[in-house]
Design a protein around this motif. Structure first.
Motif, PDB file in Angstrom:
ATOM      1  N   SER A 106     -33.075 -34.154  76.558  1.00  0.00           N
ATOM      2  CA  SER A 106     -33.994 -34.662  77.573  1.00  0.00           C
ATOM      3  C   SER A 106     -33.198 -35.333  78.671  1.00  0.00           C
ATOM      4  O   SER A 106     -32.131 -35.886  78.423  1.00  0.00           O
ATOM      5  N   GLY A 107     -33.726 -35.301  79.896  1.00  0.00           N
ATOM      6  CA  GLY A 107     -33.044 -35.940  81.013  1.00  0.00           C
ATOM      7  C   GLY A 107     -33.619 -35.478  82.335  1.00  0.00           C
ATOM      8  O   GLY A 107     -34.742 -34.974  82.401  1.00  0.00           O
ATOM      9  N   CYS A 108     -32.838 -35.613  83.389  1.00  0.00           N
ATOM     10  CA  CYS A 108     -33.267 -35.242  84.745  1.00  0.00           C
ATOM     11  C   CYS A 108     -32.357 -34.152  85.288  1.00  0.00           C
ATOM     12  O   CYS A 108     -31.155 -34.172  85.056  1.00  0.00           O
ATOM     13  N   GLY A 109     -32.935 -33.210  86.019  1.00  0.00           N
ATOM     14  CA  GLY A 109     -32.154 -32.147  86.650  1.00  0.00           C
ATOM     15  C   GLY A 109     -31.395 -31.287  85.667  1.00  0.00           C
ATOM     16  O   GLY A 109     -30.297 -30.814  85.967  1.00  0.00           O
ATOM     17  N   LEU A 110     -31.964 -31.054  84.487  1.00  0.00           N
ATOM     18  CA  LEU A 110     -31.270 -30.279  83.457  1.00  0.00           C
ATOM     19  C   LEU A 110     -31.186 -28.815  83.853  1.00  0.00           C
ATOM     20  O   LEU A 110     -32.131 -28.240  84.382  1.00  0.00           O
ATOM     21  N   ARG A 111     -30.024 -28.232  83.608  1.00  0.00           N
ATOM     22  CA  ARG A 111     -29.814 -26.817  83.886  1.00  0.00           C
ATOM     23  C   ARG A 111     -28.799 -26.271  82.889  1.00  0.00           C
ATOM     24  O   ARG A 111     -27.949 -27.006  82.388  1.00  0.00           O
ATOM     25  N   ILE A 112     -28.916 -25.002  82.609  1.00  0.00           N
ATOM     26  CA  ILE A 112     -27.973 -24.348  81.702  1.00  0.00           C
ATOM     27  C   ILE A 112     -26.767 -23.941  82.534  1.00  0.00           C
ATOM     28  O   ILE A 112     -26.878 -23.135  83.454  1.00  0.00           O
ATOM     29  N   LEU A 113     -25.612 -24.529  82.235  1.00  0.00           N
ATOM     30  CA  LEU A 113     -24.383 -24.253  82.979  1.00  0.00           C
ATOM     31  C   LEU A 113     -23.702 -22.985  82.499  1.00  0.00           C
ATOM     32  O   LEU A 113     -23.244 -22.177  83.294  1.00  0.00           O
ATOM     33  N   ARG A 114     -23.596 -22.832  81.187  1.00  0.00           N
ATOM     34  CA  ARG A 114     -22.957 -21.662  80.580  1.00  0.00           C
ATOM     35  C   ARG A 114     -23.638 -21.386  79.254  1.00  0.00           C
ATOM     36  O   ARG A 114     -24.066 -22.303  78.563  1.00  0.00           O
ATOM     37  N   MET A 115     -23.679 -20.111  78.900  1.00  0.00           N
ATOM     38  CA  MET A 115     -24.250 -19.765  77.601  1.00  0.00           C
ATOM     39  C   MET A 115     -23.564 -18.515  77.076  1.00  0.00           C
ATOM     40  O   MET A 115     -23.444 -17.518  77.780  1.00  0.00           O
ATOM     41  N   THR A 116     -23.067 -18.624  75.854  1.00  0.00           N
ATOM     42  CA  THR A 116     -22.523 -17.478  75.145  1.00  0.00           C
ATOM     43  C   THR A 116     -23.314 -17.338  73.853  1.00  0.00           C
ATOM     44  O   THR A 116     -24.205 -18.146  73.574  1.00  0.00           O
ATOM     45  N   GLN A 117     -22.986 -16.361  73.077  1.00  0.00           N
ATOM     46  CA  GLN A 117     -23.681 -16.149  71.814  1.00  0.00           C
ATOM     47  C   GLN A 117     -23.519 -17.343  70.872  1.00  0.00           C
ATOM     48  O   GLN A 117     -24.400 -17.639  70.088  1.00  0.00           O
ATOM     49  N   ARG A 118     -22.423 -18.058  70.992  1.00  0.00           N
ATOM     50  CA  ARG A 118     -22.134 -19.175  70.090  1.00  0.00           C
ATOM     51  C   ARG A 118     -22.321 -20.551  70.712  1.00  0.00           C
ATOM     52  O   ARG A 118     -22.582 -21.525  70.020  1.00  0.00           O
ATOM     53  N   ARG A 119     -22.190 -20.645  72.035  1.00  0.00           N
ATOM     54  CA  ARG A 119     -22.144 -21.959  72.681  1.00  0.00           C
ATOM     55  C   ARG A 119     -23.031 -21.998  73.921  1.00  0.00           C
ATOM     56  O   ARG A 119     -23.094 -21.040  74.677  1.00  0.00           O
ATOM     57  N   VAL A 120     -23.707 -23.135  74.125  1.00  0.00           N
ATOM     58  CA  VAL A 120     -24.502 -23.344  75.335  1.00  0.00           C
ATOM     59  C   VAL A 120     -24.119 -24.709  75.912  1.00  0.00           C
ATOM     60  O   VAL A 120     -23.923 -25.666  75.167  1.00  0.00           O
ATOM     61  N   GLU A 121     -23.952 -24.769  77.235  1.00  0.00           N
ATOM     62  CA  GLU A 121     -23.621 -26.018  77.907  1.00  0.00           C
ATOM     63  C   GLU A 121     -24.738 -26.357  78.878  1.00  0.00           C
ATOM     64  O   GLU A 121     -25.130 -25.537  79.703  1.00  0.00           O
ATOM     65  N   ILE A 122     -25.261 -27.567  78.765  1.00  0.00           N
ATOM     66  CA  ILE A 122     -26.364 -28.036  79.600  1.00  0.00           C
ATOM     67  C   ILE A 122     -25.861 -29.181  80.467  1.00  0.00           C
ATOM     68  O   ILE A 122     -25.205 -30.099  79.974  1.00  0.00           O
ATOM     69  N   GLY A 123     -26.167 -29.115  81.767  1.00  0.00           N
ATOM     70  CA  GLY A 123     -25.753 -30.154  82.698  1.00  0.00           C
ATOM     71  C   GLY A 123     -26.951 -30.863  83.289  1.00  0.00           C
ATOM     72  O   GLY A 123     -28.081 -30.389  83.203  1.00  0.00           O
ATOM     73  N   GLY A 124     -26.708 -31.992  83.916  1.00  0.00           N
ATOM     74  CA  GLY A 124     -27.743 -32.824  84.518  1.00  0.00           C
ATOM     75  C   GLY A 124     -27.498 -34.255  84.110  1.00  0.00           C
ATOM     76  O   GLY A 124     -26.395 -34.618  83.697  1.00  0.00           O
ATOM     77  N   THR A 125     -28.512 -35.073  84.208  1.00  0.00           N
ATOM     78  CA  THR A 125     -28.419 -36.448  83.719  1.00  0.00           C
ATOM     79  C   THR A 125     -29.029 -36.472  82.325  1.00  0.00           C
ATOM     80  O   THR A 125     -30.248 -36.386  82.171  1.00  0.00           O
ATOM     81  N   ILE A 126     -28.175 -36.558  81.319  1.00  0.00           N
ATOM     82  CA  ILE A 126     -28.611 -36.521  79.920  1.00  0.00           C
ATOM     83  C   ILE A 126     -29.085 -37.916  79.522  1.00  0.00           C
ATOM     84  O   ILE A 126     -28.344 -38.892  79.645  1.00  0.00           O
ATOM     85  N   ARG A 127     -30.308 -37.994  79.056  1.00  0.00           N
ATOM     86  CA  ARG A 127     -30.865 -39.280  78.605  1.00  0.00           C
ATOM     87  C   ARG A 127     -30.979 -39.365  77.073  1.00  0.00           C
ATOM     88  O   ARG A 127     -30.864 -40.422  76.502  1.00  0.00           O
ATOM     89  N   CYS A 128     -31.188 -38.205  76.448  1.00  0.00           N
ATOM     90  CA  CYS A 128     -31.397 -38.218  74.995  1.00  0.00           C
ATOM     91  C   CYS A 128     -31.057 -36.855  74.409  1.00  0.00           C
ATOM     92  O   CYS A 128     -31.374 -35.826  74.999  1.00  0.00           O
ATOM     93  N   VAL A 129     -30.393 -36.865  73.249  1.00  0.00           N
ATOM     94  CA  VAL A 129     -30.144 -35.656  72.464  1.00  0.00           C
ATOM     95  C   VAL A 129     -30.631 -35.969  71.061  1.00  0.00           C
ATOM     96  O   VAL A 129     -30.185 -36.945  70.449  1.00  0.00           O
ATOM     97  N   GLU A 130     -31.588 -35.166  70.586  1.00  0.00           N
ATOM     98  CA  GLU A 130     -32.095 -35.432  69.237  1.00  0.00           C
ATOM     99  C   GLU A 130     -32.265 -34.137  68.457  1.00  0.00           C
ATOM    100  O   GLU A 130     -32.473 -33.083  69.031  1.00  0.00           O
ATOM    101  N   VAL A 131     -32.144 -34.262  67.143  1.00  0.00           N
ATOM    102  CA  VAL A 131     -32.289 -33.131  66.237  1.00  0.00           C
ATOM    103  C   VAL A 131     -33.509 -33.393  65.354  1.00  0.00           C
ATOM    104  O   VAL A 131     -33.676 -34.493  64.829  1.00  0.00           O
ATOM    105  N   SER A 132     -34.360 -32.384  65.245  1.00  0.00           N
ATOM    106  CA  SER A 132     -35.538 -32.536  64.370  1.00  0.00           C
ATOM    107  C   SER A 132     -35.724 -31.285  63.541  1.00  0.00           C
ATOM    108  O   SER A 132     -35.100 -30.267  63.764  1.00  0.00           O
TER     109      SER A 132
END
Length: 84
Positions: free
Chosen positions: A58-84
């Motif tokens: 969660s955050g502001c201005g989130l965008r997917i910077l890079r994505m491969t089959q194994r890895r994804v990179e998300i940019g922006g202002t990150i406010r929260c990362v949670e696993v459920s």
């Protein structure tokens, strides 16, 4: 467990040699998730399938910077990362 033994011998996190998710936060500007299962939702937050659940960024201005089959990179202002 052979994976755990290898991780211990190489002094690596268990997630690196297993298929479990590994999230690497870079300040509050980007997060890289390895061993993902694809993007589930991308609106005001980014929801990513991981082994045994969902990882939500969660955050502001989130965008997917890079994505491969194994890895994804998300940019922006990150406010929260949670696993459920």
């Amino acid at each position: 467990n052979g994976e755990k033994t290898l991780a211990q011998r190489l002094a690596l996190p268990q997630e690196v040699v297993s298929q479990g998710p590994l999230a690497e936060l870079h300040g509050n500007t980007s997060v890289c998730i390895e061993n993902h299962g694809g993007i589930l939702d991308h609106d005001t937050r980014v929801c990513i399938a991981v082994q045994r659940g969902t990882l939500t960024v969660s955050g502001c201005g989130l965008r997917i910077l890079r994505m491969t089959q194994r890895r994804v990179e998300i940019g922006g202002t990150i406010r929260c990362v949670e696993v459920s």
